[in-house]
Design a protein around this motif. Structure first.
Motif, PDB file in Angstrom:
ATOM      1  N   GLY A  99      24.159  18.237 -26.991  1.00  0.00           N
ATOM      2  CA  GLY A  99      25.054  17.405 -27.790  1.00  0.00           C
ATOM      3  C   GLY A  99      26.311  16.985 -27.054  1.00  0.00           C
ATOM      4  O   GLY A  99      26.279  16.617 -25.874  1.00  0.00           O
ATOM      5  N   SER A 100      27.429  17.089 -27.779  1.00  0.00           N
ATOM      6  CA  SER A 100      28.683  16.537 -27.258  1.00  0.00           C
ATOM      7  C   SER A 100      29.171  17.258 -25.999  1.00  0.00           C
ATOM      8  O   SER A 100      29.903  16.690 -25.198  1.00  0.00           O
ATOM      9  N   LEU A 101      28.749  18.505 -25.803  1.00  0.00           N
ATOM     10  CA  LEU A 101      29.181  19.225 -24.588  1.00  0.00           C
ATOM     11  C   LEU A 101      28.604  18.545 -23.342  1.00  0.00           C
ATOM     12  O   LEU A 101      29.278  18.422 -22.317  1.00  0.00           O
ATOM     13  N   CYS A 102      27.352  18.096 -23.458  1.00  0.00           N
ATOM     14  CA  CYS A 102      26.687  17.433 -22.316  1.00  0.00           C
ATOM     15  C   CYS A 102      27.397  16.117 -21.991  1.00  0.00           C
ATOM     16  O   CYS A 102      27.670  15.813 -20.831  1.00  0.00           O
ATOM     17  N   THR A 103      27.726  15.358 -23.046  1.00  0.00           N
ATOM     18  CA  THR A 103      28.411  14.081 -22.843  1.00  0.00           C
ATOM     19  C   THR A 103      29.780  14.311 -22.206  1.00  0.00           C
ATOM     20  O   THR A 103      30.169  13.612 -21.267  1.00  0.00           O
ATOM     21  N   ARG A 104      30.480  15.307 -22.740  1.00  0.00           N
ATOM     22  CA  ARG A 104      31.851  15.554 -22.312  1.00  0.00           C
ATOM     23  C   ARG A 104      31.938  16.053 -20.884  1.00  0.00           C
ATOM     24  O   ARG A 104      32.799  15.633 -20.122  1.00  0.00           O
ATOM     25  N   LEU A 105      31.018  16.953 -20.508  1.00  0.00           N
ATOM     26  CA  LEU A 105      31.131  17.599 -19.195  1.00  0.00           C
ATOM     27  C   LEU A 105      30.034  17.190 -18.220  1.00  0.00           C
ATOM     28  O   LEU A 105      29.953  17.725 -17.109  1.00  0.00           O
ATOM     29  N   GLY A 106      29.178  16.261 -18.633  1.00  0.00           N
ATOM     30  CA  GLY A 106      28.125  15.789 -17.734  1.00  0.00           C
ATOM     31  C   GLY A 106      27.094  16.852 -17.408  1.00  0.00           C
ATOM     32  O   GLY A 106      26.564  16.893 -16.297  1.00  0.00           O
ATOM     33  N   LEU A 107      26.803  17.714 -18.387  1.00  0.00           N
ATOM     34  CA  LEU A 107      25.795  18.758 -18.168  1.00  0.00           C
ATOM     35  C   LEU A 107      24.429  18.259 -18.625  1.00  0.00           C
ATOM     36  O   LEU A 107      24.337  17.413 -19.519  1.00  0.00           O
ATOM     37  N   GLU A 108      23.409  18.833 -18.035  1.00  0.00           N
ATOM     38  CA  GLU A 108      22.059  18.463 -18.461  1.00  0.00           C
ATOM     39  C   GLU A 108      21.703  19.270 -19.709  1.00  0.00           C
ATOM     40  O   GLU A 108      21.955  20.490 -19.764  1.00  0.00           O
ATOM     41  N   GLU A 109      21.126  18.595 -20.713  1.00  0.00           N
ATOM     42  CA  GLU A 109      20.751  19.293 -21.945  1.00  0.00           C
ATOM     43  C   GLU A 109      19.784  20.428 -21.622  1.00  0.00           C
ATOM     44  O   GLU A 109      18.854  20.254 -20.833  1.00  0.00           O
ATOM     45  N   GLY A 110      20.020  21.577 -22.200  1.00  0.00           N
ATOM     46  CA  GLY A 110      19.127  22.717 -21.972  1.00  0.00           C
ATOM     47  C   GLY A 110      19.641  23.688 -20.927  1.00  0.00           C
ATOM     48  O   GLY A 110      19.053  24.752 -20.737  1.00  0.00           O
ATOM     49  N   THR A 111      20.751  23.347 -20.255  1.00  0.00           N
ATOM     50  CA  THR A 111      21.327  24.264 -19.266  1.00  0.00           C
ATOM     51  C   THR A 111      21.848  25.511 -19.971  1.00  0.00           C
ATOM     52  O   THR A 111      22.647  25.410 -20.912  1.00  0.00           O
ATOM     53  N   GLN A 112      21.366  26.669 -19.529  1.00  0.00           N
ATOM     54  CA  GLN A 112      21.877  27.930 -20.096  1.00  0.00           C
ATOM     55  C   GLN A 112      23.342  28.084 -19.683  1.00  0.00           C
ATOM     56  O   GLN A 112      23.661  27.936 -18.496  1.00  0.00           O
ATOM     57  N   LEU A 113      24.225  28.366 -20.598  1.00  0.00           N
ATOM     58  CA  LEU A 113      25.644  28.504 -20.251  1.00  0.00           C
ATOM     59  C   LEU A 113      25.905  29.889 -19.662  1.00  0.00           C
ATOM     60  O   LEU A 113      25.230  30.852 -20.020  1.00  0.00           O
ATOM     61  N   PRO A 114      26.871  30.007 -18.738  1.00  0.00           N
ATOM     62  CA  PRO A 114      27.130  31.304 -18.109  1.00  0.00           C
ATOM     63  C   PRO A 114      27.508  32.377 -19.124  1.00  0.00           C
ATOM     64  O   PRO A 114      27.236  33.542 -18.936  1.00  0.00           O
ATOM     65  N   ARG A 115      28.149  31.976 -20.192  1.00  0.00           N
ATOM     66  CA  ARG A 115      28.373  32.873 -21.338  1.00  0.00           C
ATOM     67  C   ARG A 115      28.562  32.006 -22.574  1.00  0.00           C
ATOM     68  O   ARG A 115      28.768  30.789 -22.451  1.00  0.00           O
ATOM     69  N   SER A 116      28.513  32.648 -23.745  1.00  0.00           N
ATOM     70  CA  SER A 116      28.688  31.878 -24.975  1.00  0.00           C
ATOM     71  C   SER A 116      30.105  31.312 -25.009  1.00  0.00           C
ATOM     72  O   SER A 116      31.053  31.990 -24.620  1.00  0.00           O
ATOM     73  N   ILE A 117      30.202  30.075 -25.471  1.00  0.00           N
ATOM     74  CA  ILE A 117      31.503  29.402 -25.500  1.00  0.00           C
ATOM     75  C   ILE A 117      31.860  29.081 -26.952  1.00  0.00           C
ATOM     76  O   ILE A 117      31.017  28.574 -27.702  1.00  0.00           O
ATOM     77  N   ILE A 118      33.090  29.389 -27.317  1.00  0.00           N
ATOM     78  CA  ILE A 118      33.565  29.044 -28.667  1.00  0.00           C
ATOM     79  C   ILE A 118      34.523  27.862 -28.553  1.00  0.00           C
ATOM     80  O   ILE A 118      35.433  27.881 -27.710  1.00  0.00           O
ATOM     81  N   GLU A 119      34.277  26.851 -29.359  1.00  0.00           N
ATOM     82  CA  GLU A 119      35.174  25.679 -29.382  1.00  0.00           C
ATOM     83  C   GLU A 119      35.694  25.487 -30.807  1.00  0.00           C
ATOM     84  O   GLU A 119      35.048  25.918 -31.762  1.00  0.00           O
ATOM     85  N   PHE A 120      36.814  24.798 -30.908  1.00  0.00           N
ATOM     86  CA  PHE A 120      37.371  24.496 -32.224  1.00  0.00           C
ATOM     87  C   PHE A 120      37.542  22.988 -32.384  1.00  0.00           C
ATOM     88  O   PHE A 120      38.020  22.323 -31.463  1.00  0.00           O
ATOM     89  N   CYS A 121      37.153  22.486 -33.543  1.00  0.00           N
ATOM     90  CA  CYS A 121      37.450  21.091 -33.885  1.00  0.00           C
ATOM     91  C   CYS A 121      38.299  21.101 -35.141  1.00  0.00           C
ATOM     92  O   CYS A 121      38.096  21.937 -36.033  1.00  0.00           O
ATOM     93  N   TYR A 122      39.255  20.191 -35.194  1.00  0.00           N
ATOM     94  CA  TYR A 122      40.105  20.057 -36.378  1.00  0.00           C
ATOM     95  C   TYR A 122      39.329  19.256 -37.410  1.00  0.00           C
ATOM     96  O   TYR A 122      38.862  18.143 -37.124  1.00  0.00           O
ATOM     97  N   LYS A 123      39.150  19.828 -38.619  1.00  0.00           N
ATOM     98  CA  LYS A 123      38.361  19.183 -39.659  1.00  0.00           C
ATOM     99  C   LYS A 123      39.138  18.019 -40.260  1.00  0.00           C
ATOM    100  O   LYS A 123      40.027  18.232 -41.082  1.00  0.00           O
ATOM    101  N   LYS A 124      38.822  16.828 -39.798  1.00  0.00           N
ATOM    102  CA  LYS A 124      39.525  15.642 -40.288  1.00  0.00           C
ATOM    103  C   LYS A 124      38.600  14.448 -40.040  1.00  0.00           C
ATOM    104  O   LYS A 124      38.574  13.884 -38.932  1.00  0.00           O
ATOM    105  N   ASP A 125      37.833  14.090 -41.069  1.00  0.00           N
ATOM    106  CA  ASP A 125      36.832  13.017 -40.935  1.00  0.00           C
ATOM    107  C   ASP A 125      37.418  11.732 -40.356  1.00  0.00           C
ATOM    108  O   ASP A 125      36.807  11.101 -39.505  1.00  0.00           O
ATOM    109  N   GLU A 126      38.631  11.367 -40.841  1.00  0.00           N
ATOM    110  CA  GLU A 126      39.247  10.102 -40.386  1.00  0.00           C
ATOM    111  C   GLU A 126      39.432  10.088 -38.877  1.00  0.00           C
ATOM    112  O   GLU A 126      39.492   9.022 -38.253  1.00  0.00           O
ATOM    113  N   LEU A 127      39.581  11.271 -38.284  1.00  0.00           N
ATOM    114  CA  LEU A 127      39.809  11.365 -36.834  1.00  0.00           C
ATOM    115  C   LEU A 127      38.524  11.722 -36.091  1.00  0.00           C
ATOM    116  O   LEU A 127      38.529  11.895 -34.868  1.00  0.00           O
ATOM    117  N   GLY A 128      37.432  11.895 -36.838  1.00  0.00           N
ATOM    118  CA  GLY A 128      36.162  12.264 -36.208  1.00  0.00           C
ATOM    119  C   GLY A 128      36.155  13.705 -35.711  1.00  0.00           C
ATOM    120  O   GLY A 128      35.528  14.020 -34.705  1.00  0.00           O
TER     121      GLY A 128
END
Ligand code: UDP
Length: 254
Positions: A99-128
């Motif tokens: 998904g968006s991680l691949c687009t953002r960082l140019g990774l190939e879909e399916g690449t195992q990550l070196p460790r689990s990554i936690i991200e936060f998005c601000y819940k605001k539909d108007e801002l996507g």
């Protein structure tokens, strides 16, 4: 007709006033949306499946001592939950690049990550729902540092549990999104898991074929969405014989 007070209507769920103070009824709709509502469809039976799958996951988490808003399922589409004050964050956990991680960082879909990554998005539909850092969260007061610590600790436990639960039935948990709420008990407040955990909010890939068993079937017009959700439920042992569809079994469309 029973006229319940509607507290909130989202894209895939409705919240009604519950039978007792401090409770709500969470109703799962058949609506599927993607790309911030630009794509919309009704997928017959999706709400019923998500209600059952989410019930299964939340019950297990409650039993493990991960606090959640879930009390019990009340019918095919609805569950009784505790009323919480939602923390305006989408907490995303990633084990495999997609998904968006691949687009953002140019990774190939399916690449195992070196460790689990936690991200936060601000819940605001108007801002996507923009990606934000811990600094934004505490500076703007969306959650305080203690709450954020609790959210992180619970998120790691939830990822461990879910990864194992899905792996046991041949499913790879690629990533998922969860939400938390503040539960008030008198003067005490605790952070608890809220919302839902279902194939709408997770990326789930079949371990042997790599087939997608989640909402990407809808996002990417792959078809066979309901069959994939049914297969997730069946593997988890949720659908019993009598509830299986009257066909020769679920089939994933490539
Ligand atoms: N997700 C979600 N709701 C959202 C955004 C993401 O449930 O509003 C889930 C999504 O299904 C996936 C994970 O969070 O399992 C990571 O999504 P991503 O950031 O890659 O965004 P997407 O590619 O779905 O736009």
């Amino acid at each position: 007709m029973n006229r319940r007070r509607r507290i909130y209507e989202g894209k895939a769920k409705i919240l009604y006033e519950g039978p007792e103070p401090g409770t709500l009824i969470q109703h799962f709709k058949d609506d599927a949306t993607a790309f911030n509502n630009k794509k919309h469809d009704i997928i017959d039976g999706k709400g019923v499946l998500n209600n059952r799958i989410s019930e299964f996951v939340f019950e297990h988490l409650n039993r493990l001592g991960v606090p959640t808003h879930f009390i019990r399922r009340v019918n095919m589409r609805e569950q009784l939950v505790r009323e919480v004050e939602i923390v305006p964050l989408e907490v995303i956990v990633r084990n495999v690049a997609a998904g968006s991680l691949c687009t953002r960082l140019g990774l190939e879909e399916g690449t195992q990550l070196p460790r689990s990554i936690i991200e936060f998005c601000y819940k605001k539909d108007e801002l996507g729902d923009p990606l934000v850092a811990e600094e934004h969260i505490t500076a703007f007061g969306w959650a305080n540092p203690q709450e954020l610590d609790d959210i992180m600790a619970l998120t790691i436990r939830i990822n461990d549990f879910l990864s194992g639960m899905f792996a046991a039935v041949g499913i790879r948990l690629v990533d998922f999104k969860i939400e938390f709420g503040r539960l008030w008990e008198g003067d005490m407040m605790r952070i608890v898991l809220a919302d839902e955990i279902s194939p709408d909010s997770c990326r789930l890939w079949d371990m042997s074929t790599g087939d997608k068993m989640d909402k990407d079937r809808f996002r990417k017009d792959l078809g066979g969405m309901i069959e994939a959700y049914q297969e997730v439920a069946r593997r988890l042992g949720i659908l019993n014989e009598s509830e299986r569809p009257v066909t020769d079994g679920p089939r994933l469309v490539k």
